[in-house]
Design an enzyme around this catalytic site. Structure first.
Site, short mmCIF file in Angstrom:
data_model
loop_
_atom_site.label_atom_id
_atom_site.label_comp_id
_atom_site.label_asym_id
_atom_site.label_seq_id
_atom_site.Cartn_x
_atom_site.Cartn_y
_atom_site.Cartn_z
N LYS A 1 0.84 -1.20 0.00
CA LYS A 1 0.00 0.00 0.00
C LYS A 1 0.87 1.25 0.00
O LYS A 1 2.08 1.17 0.29
CB LYS A 1 -0.90 -0.02 1.24
N TYR B 1 17.27 30.59 6.85
CA TYR B 1 16.18 31.44 7.35
C TYR B 1 16.25 31.55 8.86
O TYR B 1 16.52 30.56 9.55
CB TYR B 1 14.83 30.83 7.01
#
Ligand SMILES: *Cc1c(COP(=O)(O)O)cnc(C)c1O
Length: 813
Positions: A481, A708
């Protein structure tokens, strides 16, 4: 669909019947791996060069087949019906022949070296909304495919179209005798599949036998040898020839607007947009057939404009440097060249390159052959022509835009790089032996700096480790899956398919449908069958998890709706403590009642899922779930009267609770080498390696900051590397600010500052490395488990988070 009594089948094939003569037969199986609807099915134990279907009788039986065509009754099989014959293949053919006699509508038979499938599909495209017709499936044109197709003939239709392919002498008479086409088509007789024939004359004599029972025969008029052979052999049949000459009954006149056709002193204009010779011929053949059917010709002609190309076996791949690669490295006979050039021409990029090898499988040779090839190539707007092969390079002067030529693929790879073809579409066209796919591999791989490498060999070894913990009889379901836990649903399923996996498990129907489209034939369970996906489940032969009465009812409605006559396999999910999906103890009496009244489904397995198989402090709960499971299972069984396969264990369950393996287990994360820190870890190997390369190296001065928010500040001179991978690739942002590491040449480099969307920085002080060097984000070291822990999550989430833009590369032995 047909419905026969076993006794009638026995008579048709002159078989000895052992078993119940009144047994109904409604479907045929020849490959035990494909069996989905076993009820009223019959399995043919066919003998091939490599395999003997008798070896798979047991596995067909296990899937519910109770009727067999065999040359010998196998010992120790349970109760079943047998048709005993000398040769099951001949028996299948005899049955089809018997079936064919029941219908007197028009049957079109198509043979020829090229274009069989195209003509069949185009006729279908032209006629499907005008008359009821059937056609043989894609490549069902062989000694086995043809009879299976013929058995699909039924009442209520007015036309059947079959492909008849042969590769060896004496085959046509056998299949033509089964199909008995009223209208026989020979598209052309070229070079493909001619190696088993003495000469062309023998090949022609063989093919024209398609018309043995026909009233009408359609063939190319410009093939004089073929034409003469047909005239001699079948002087009294109705002949319809097609081609360019005046003598052709259906004469092609080229125009700019489309295709014009002369037929019986009348000219017809067909709105047909393809211009290559092969397509024009195929259109003429379709036209010829239309003139012979009981339909309004004028009315159909307009529909030539809706004809679509039939899917070809070309692969289109994305390469580095914005290259698009069309891989047609499967054959190189002359007739397939225009088709491939046409495809190249339709691709978007204005700059086009053709890489072409020697032409094999052709009787024409030397200058004449290569002049014809060059004429084709020169007619297309191709900027670069690259020739590979000793023969074709001899004639390189014929090619207008020659860019380079090489004696073999290896020399090409030594000289040229992907960057030489930046921004172009490249068509790789050549004979198999030149291995042009090596070029696509090289051009493809270097394109991606950040990759997820999946070692399929290690995956299979891990799988076998889990298997070694089980009894030999315990079945195995592999969970694939979520795109195979992020590692690639198809590639993993394909690798598993070679390892005798009994089931694959997916979450949603579309995952399973995609696997089917890609050719995976292992049974597939859909754990989360959404209401809107029932059609897709049935059409792709997927098997749903049924977790509530609502789902059972809705799915049954769909089965009735779709006229599915045999009991469809389903899997009952029990809720024993997970409280996610499933039937609870109090639902069981209603469930069994509904199952008793429901002939449309068959319960193949009953299962549940453990909540704490990997949590040592909660192992008592596992026993509790197991007890509940057993109680519910027995309750169901005592009512339905048969014992469906039982399963509850996932990967951690297999390692921690092998006593609960019952009939089957479901392995998932374990295949990826994860054992939740248990003692088994040392036996497992890493499967997935997340890699990138250094984009840039720079030196910070004391006080400089990184990324950042300036969360990293250098205290001293610091060497850092920028990596082209960020949280958009699935790398967790929480690994930034020195929570995580990467490994460069075996040494750990801390991730510094904030992780950006597409990039991050690492501290490489003390590591000897250069720009372009390989960086391991996780794999052997740091391990997937370590990274998961640093991110405060589980390995499953790390794996399934890796974004689809990260290229997956598969390593096999
Ligand atoms: C995903 C899944 C598994 C496999 O679990 P692992 O822990 O990865 O082995 C087993 N059963 C069901 C129902 C699942 O959804």
């Amino acid at each position: 669909m047909f419905s026969y009594k076993l006794s009638e089948v026995a008579d048709a094939m002159n078989a000895k019947l052992v078993g119940n003569p009144d047994q109904i037969i409604e479907s045929i199986w020849i490959d035990s791996r494909h069996i989905v609807l076993a009820k009223n099915g019959i399995f043919f134990a066919l003998k091939g060069a490599q395999i003997d279907g008798h070896t798979y009788v047991q596995s067909a039986y296990d899937k519910g087949i109770r009727n067999f065509v065999v040359s010998e009754i196998p010992k120790s099989l349970g109760e079943a019906n047998f048709l005993v014959v000398d040769n099951p293949k001949k028996a299948l053919q005899a049955w089809a022949k018997h079936h064919r006699q029941k219908f007197d509508y028009t049957v079109v038979g198509i043979t020829g070296s090229n274009g069989k499938t195209i003509v069949k599909e185009w006729l279908y495209q032209l006629l499907y909304d005008k008359i009821k017709l059937i056609r043989s499936p894609k490549s069902f044109n062989s000694q086995i495919g043809v009879p299976i197709s013929v058995l699909e003939m039924m009442d209520g239709i007015s036309l059947a179209i079959f492909e008849l392919g042969i590769s060896q002498p004496n085959e046509m008479m056998q299949i033509s005798d089964i199909v008995k086409p009223n209208l026989a088509i020979i598209t052309n007789i070229g070079e493909a599949h001619s190696e088993f024939f003495k000469d062309r004359e023998q090949h022609i004599q063989e093919k024209i036998q398609i018309a043995e029972h026909a009233e009408i025969i359609i063939y190319p008029s410009d093939d004089t040898a073929l034409k003469q052979a047909i005239k001699n052999k079948y002087p009294n049949k109705k002949h319809i020839s097609f081609g360019e000459s005046n003598e052709a009954d259906i004469q092609k006149i080229e125009t700019k607007e489309g295709l014009k056709v002369n037929f019986k002193n009348k000219t017809y204009q067909l709105p047909f947009e393809y211009k290559d010779e092969a397509s024009l011929n195929n259109a003429l053949i379709c036209f010829a057939v239309l003139t012979q059917l009981d339909i309004d010709l004028e009315h159909v002609l307009d529909d030539f404009k809706r004809i679509m190309p039939v899917e070809m076996r070309l692969e289109v791949l994305e390469g580095s440097h914005q290259i698009e690669i069309i891989n047609d490295a499967f054959n190189s006979d002359l007739s397939s060249i225009p088709i491939a050039l046409n495809v190249l021409n339709h691709h978007a990029k204005p700059k086009k390159t053709l890489i072409l090898t020697d032409i094999l499988q052709n009787r024409q040779k030397g200058a004449a052959l290569y002049q014809e090839v060059a004429d084709w190539v020169n007619a297309y707007p191709i900027q670069k022509v690259v020739l590979i092969g000793e023969e074709i390079t001899e004639f390189k002067a014929f090619f207008k835009n020659l860019y380079a030529s090489f004696k073999d693929t290896a020399s090409f790879l030594n000289e040229l790089k992907a960057s030489d073809f930046a921004g172009e579409t490249i068509l790789l066209k050549g004979a198999r032996k030149f291995e042009l796919e090596r070029i696509s591999k090289v051009f493809e791989k270097k394109s991606h700096d950040t990759i997820l490498e999946v070692n399929l060999q290690n995956l299979l070894e891990n799988l076998n480790y889990f298997r070694s913990k089980l009894k030999p009889s315990t079945k195995l379901m592999a969970m694939v899956k979520a795109f195979g836990y992020g590692a690639g649903g198809f590639d993993i399923s394909q690798a598993l398919a070679s390892q005798h996996i009994d089931y694959l498990g997916v979450a949603y129907a579309d995952e399973g449908a995609e696997l089917r489209q890609q050719g995976i034939s292992t049974p597939i369970i859909v754990m989360n069958p959404e209401q809107n996906s029932y059609t897709s489940i049935i059409e792709s032969s997927l098997e749903p998890e049924i977790y509530s009465l609502r789902v059972l009812r809705k799915f049954t409605e769909k089965l009735i709706d779709k006229n599915i006559a045999t009991a469809y396999p389903i899997h009952i999910k029990l809720n024993t403590g997970m409280n996610r999906l499933g039937f609870k103890l109090e639902d069981i009496s209603e469930l069994v009642q509904e199952l008793a009244d429901n002939p449309y489904v068959k319960v193949r397995t009953i299962f549940s899922h453990l909540a704490t198989s990997d949590v040592p402090s909660e192992h008592a709960f596992v026993h509790q779930q197991m007890q509940k499971y057993q109680e519910m299972y027995e309750r169901i069984v005592s009512n339905i009267g048969y014992r469906p396969t039982r399963h509850i264990l996932n990967s951690a369950g297999i390692l921690n609770f092998p006593d609960y393996q019952m009939d089957m287990v479901r392995v998932g994360i374990g295949m990826f080498g994860v054992s939740m820190g248990s003692a088994h870890q040392k036996h497992l190997k890493p499967v997935v390696t997340f890699k990138t390369v250094i984009s840039q190296i720079s030196t910070l001065q004391a006080g400089d900051t990184v990324s950042y928010g300036r969360n990293f500040k250098a205290n001293e001179i610091t060497k850092i590397a920028t990596l082209p991978v960020g949280y958009a690739d699935g790398l967790k942002r929480s690994l930034g600010n020195e929570n995580g590491h990467v490994s460069i040449h075996g040494q750990l480099a801390p991730i510094i500052g904030t992780v950006c969307m597409d990039m991050m920085m690492v501290d490489i002080s003390g590591i000897n490395c250069q720009e372009g060097d390989e960086v391991i984000i996780f794999g052997e070291k740091p391990s997937l488990e370590e990274v998961a822990e640093q991110c405060n999550t589980i390995t499953y989430e790390i794996l399934t988070s890796i974004s689809s833009r990260v290229k997956r590369i598969y390593l096999k032995e």
